[in-house]
Design a protein around this motif. Structure first.
Motif, PDB file in Angstrom:
ATOM      1  N   ARG A 237       0.844  -1.192   0.000  1.00 14.11           N
ATOM      2  CA  ARG A 237       0.000   0.000   0.000  1.00 14.11           C
ATOM      3  C   ARG A 237       0.877   1.239   0.000  1.00 14.11           C
ATOM      4  O   ARG A 237       1.920   1.278   0.648  1.00 14.11           O
ATOM      5  CB  ARG A 237      -0.912   0.019   1.229  1.00 14.11           C
ATOM      6  N   ARG A 238       0.440   2.250  -0.730  1.00 13.50           N
ATOM      7  CA  ARG A 238       1.180   3.515  -0.780  1.00 13.50           C
ATOM      8  C   ARG A 238       1.105   4.193   0.579  1.00 13.50           C
ATOM      9  O   ARG A 238       0.044   4.313   1.170  1.00 13.50           O
ATOM     10  CB  ARG A 238       0.567   4.428  -1.845  1.00 13.50           C
ATOM     11  N   MET A 239       2.264   4.660   1.077  1.00 10.80           N
ATOM     12  CA  MET A 239       2.269   5.407   2.327  1.00 10.80           C
ATOM     13  C   MET A 239       1.642   6.781   2.107  1.00 10.80           C
ATOM     14  O   MET A 239       1.839   7.408   1.060  1.00 10.80           O
ATOM     15  CB  MET A 239       3.707   5.584   2.832  1.00 10.80           C
ATOM     16  N   ALA A 240       0.885   7.238   3.080  1.00  8.16           N
ATOM     17  CA  ALA A 240       0.233   8.538   2.968  1.00  8.16           C
ATOM     18  C   ALA A 240       1.279   9.641   2.809  1.00  8.16           C
ATOM     19  O   ALA A 240       2.374   9.571   3.361  1.00  8.16           O
ATOM     20  CB  ALA A 240      -0.614   8.806   4.213  1.00  8.16           C
ATOM     21  N   TYR A 271      -7.549  11.916  12.849  1.00  8.51           N
ATOM     22  CA  TYR A 271      -6.394  12.724  12.484  1.00  8.51           C
ATOM     23  C   TYR A 271      -5.155  12.309  13.261  1.00  8.51           C
ATOM     24  O   TYR A 271      -4.034  12.346  12.729  1.00  8.51           O
ATOM     25  CB  TYR A 271      -6.696  14.205  12.686  1.00  8.51           C
ATOM     26  N   MET A 272      -5.335  11.897  14.506  1.00  6.15           N
ATOM     27  CA  MET A 272      -4.189  11.410  15.257  1.00  6.15           C
ATOM     28  C   MET A 272      -3.653  10.129  14.619  1.00  6.15           C
ATOM     29  O   MET A 272      -2.438   9.942  14.480  1.00  6.15           O
ATOM     30  CB  MET A 272      -4.576  11.141  16.712  1.00  6.15           C
ATOM     31  N   THR A 277       0.264   6.763  11.840  1.00  6.81           N
ATOM     32  CA  THR A 277       0.488   5.729  10.831  1.00  6.81           C
ATOM     33  C   THR A 277       1.384   6.220   9.699  1.00  6.81           C
ATOM     34  O   THR A 277       1.977   5.417   8.981  1.00  6.81           O
ATOM     35  CB  THR A 277      -0.842   5.222  10.240  1.00  6.81           C
ATOM     36  N   ALA A 278       1.474   7.544   9.536  1.00  5.34           N
ATOM     37  CA  ALA A 278       2.350   8.106   8.499  1.00  5.34           C
ATOM     38  C   ALA A 278       3.782   8.279   8.994  1.00  5.34           C
ATOM     39  O   ALA A 278       4.647   8.708   8.245  1.00  5.34           O
ATOM     40  CB  ALA A 278       1.808   9.436   8.007  1.00  5.34           C
ATOM     41  N   GLY A 279       4.021   7.971  10.272  1.00  5.38           N
ATOM     42  CA  GLY A 279       5.384   8.015  10.782  1.00  5.38           C
ATOM     43  C   GLY A 279       5.707   9.171  11.699  1.00  5.38           C
ATOM     44  O   GLY A 279       6.876   9.380  12.036  1.00  5.38           O
TER      45      GLY A 279
END
Length: 437
Positions: A237-240, A271-272, A277-279
């Motif tokens: 899956r593509r990272m956000a 949003y948190m 999850t995006a790092g």
């Protein structure tokens, strides 16, 4: 970096063995998918092309939405020479060469569209170097950026270019790209309907990424249509999109803060989660939650700050991923707590007053007198010790004489502050009585 979009027909000069995305590249602006608000007859680009005159532009949008493709097609549409350059790989020497070539072509009656990919990566001095060539018409500048031009580009450059915003590709636009890919290949993707939706969702609005995934699926022998779980196991899956030092970072923390302030725990969690999850560093999120506890809740619920600091300790103790549940708990507590910015407003007012009043001396009655001289000049004289007074409240005046009493903190009628408001009113009444007011 090329942007890849579906077209009604493959370019005749492109080999059948070329990558799928290259074969799907649009051949005219009306074939670009997902940016009709710009390329349509009423859009800014559509109007420029119809008039045959192109002004300098900055194309701002997420990755894989068509910035490079639109720039190349714009040059074709208005008869300009296309000169691409990447801010990642180019320096001052490269720019000088490009400008010299553009001047030479201008003398022969051929204007140049200078396309600068990742223009925000040029420093301020490099950006300034464009100005004389834009002003004298040597080049029509078209810059592409994924970052907010307001923060990343010089004001002088922005004043000479129109900023056009490209949309993130939605599911409908991405679905058209998949359909066109299937038409070009002459077969359907080996996916169930649910897996097809999952594939489109996994692209996160990036057409380039989606077509790369589609090409991978076409290149593999898959005997039976894949379900979503099987698709996820096969493809990454593509990272956000999330750069911790750029606008996406600040947009998400702003959305988290506003959702907490609006007492929406569901949106706040979303949003948190987007950030984590995006790092994003969990400790950064915790610092923002601690700030929120003081700024937007304060004494309406004194436990809010305690919860956040406890979550920080729990995360330090447990680490990730176990400690992230404590962050979730703190987030939920803040979102569901009574809200008050009374402490925040009090800080602003008190700090402003402290700066305005300078070095006024407190009344001598409340100053300690450790030396004989200080006692002789009245330090501490007449001080009323509150614990000796009825109700442990003397009603003493603690303000500088030149200033008089002020009101900075006004508790809200919510949560624990409702009780504080009752206490303050009680003390105000006693103070007035004991001063004979």
């Amino acid at each position: 970096m090329a942007d890849l979009f579906a077209s009604d027909s493959p370019a005749p000069t492109i080999s059948e063995s070329a990558p799928l995305a290259e074969r799907l590249r649009p051949q005219s602006l009306d074939q670009v998918i997902g940016q009709e608000h710009l390329t349509g007859p009423e859009g800014a680009i559509g109007r420029m092309v119809a008039a045959g005159r192109l002004s300098s532009l900055v194309l701002w949008g997420p990755p894989g939405t068509g910035k490079t493709t639109i720039a190349r097609l714009l040059a074709d549409a208005v008869g300009l020479r296309f000169a691409p350059v990447s801010a990642v790989f180019s320096g001052v020497a490269d720019l000088k060469k490009i400008f010299a070539e553009a001047r030479e072509h201008a003398r022969m009656g051929q204007r140049t569209l200078l396309f600068v990919d990742e223009i925000h990566r040029f420093n301020r001095a490099q950006q300034d170097s464009f100005l004389p060539y834009v002003e004298d018409g040597t080049v029509v500048l078209v810059g592409a950026t994924t970052e907010n031009p307001s923060f990343e580009l010089n004001a002088a450059l922005l004043s000479r270019a129109q900023v056009l915003i490209l949309n993130r590709l939605d599911a409908t636009a991405l679905g058209k790209m998949v359909a066109r890919a299937e038409e070009t290949e002459g077969r359907e993707l080996p996916l169930t309907a649910n897996a097809r939706e999952a594939l489109i969702a996994s692209a996160d609005g990036d057409g380039r990424f989606l077509l790369n995934q589609v090409e991978t699926l076409f290149s593999i022998a898959i005997p039976e249509p894949l379900e979503p779980g099987q698709l996820a196991a096969l493809l990454h899956r593509r990272m956000a999109v999330y750069d911790k030092d750029r606008e996406g970072h600040y947009n998400l923390i702003s959305a988290l803060h506003k959702s907490l302030r609006g007492s929406d725990p569901q949106a706040a969690l979303y949003y948190m989660a987007r950030m984590l999850t995006a790092g994003e560093q969990p400790l950064y999120v915790l610092r923002r939650l601690v700030r929120f506890a003081s700024e937007d809740i304060g004494l309406a619920d004194p436990q809010a700050l305690v919860q956040c600091l406890a979550a920080k300790d729990a995360y330090d103790f447990l680490g990730s991923p176990e400690g992230e549940l404590a962050i979730v708990q703190a987030c939920l507590y803040l979102a569901t707590a009574p809200k008050s910015n009374a402490a925040y407003k009090a800080q602003k007012a008190a700090f402003r007053s402290a700066k305005d009043t300078g070095s006024l001396s407190p009344p001598k009655t409340i100053l300690n007198a450790p030396t004989r001289l200080m006692k002789d000049i009245g330090y501490g004289k007449g001080y009323a010790y509150d614990h000796d007074a009825e109700d442990a409240f003397s009603g003493e005046d603690y303000w500088p004489e030149e200033m008089g009493a002020q009101t900075f903190y006004e508790p809200s009628p919510r949560g624990f502050e409702a009780k504080l408001a009752e206490r303050l009113a009680y003390w105000d009444r006693l103070r007035a009585e004991r001063r004979g007011e």
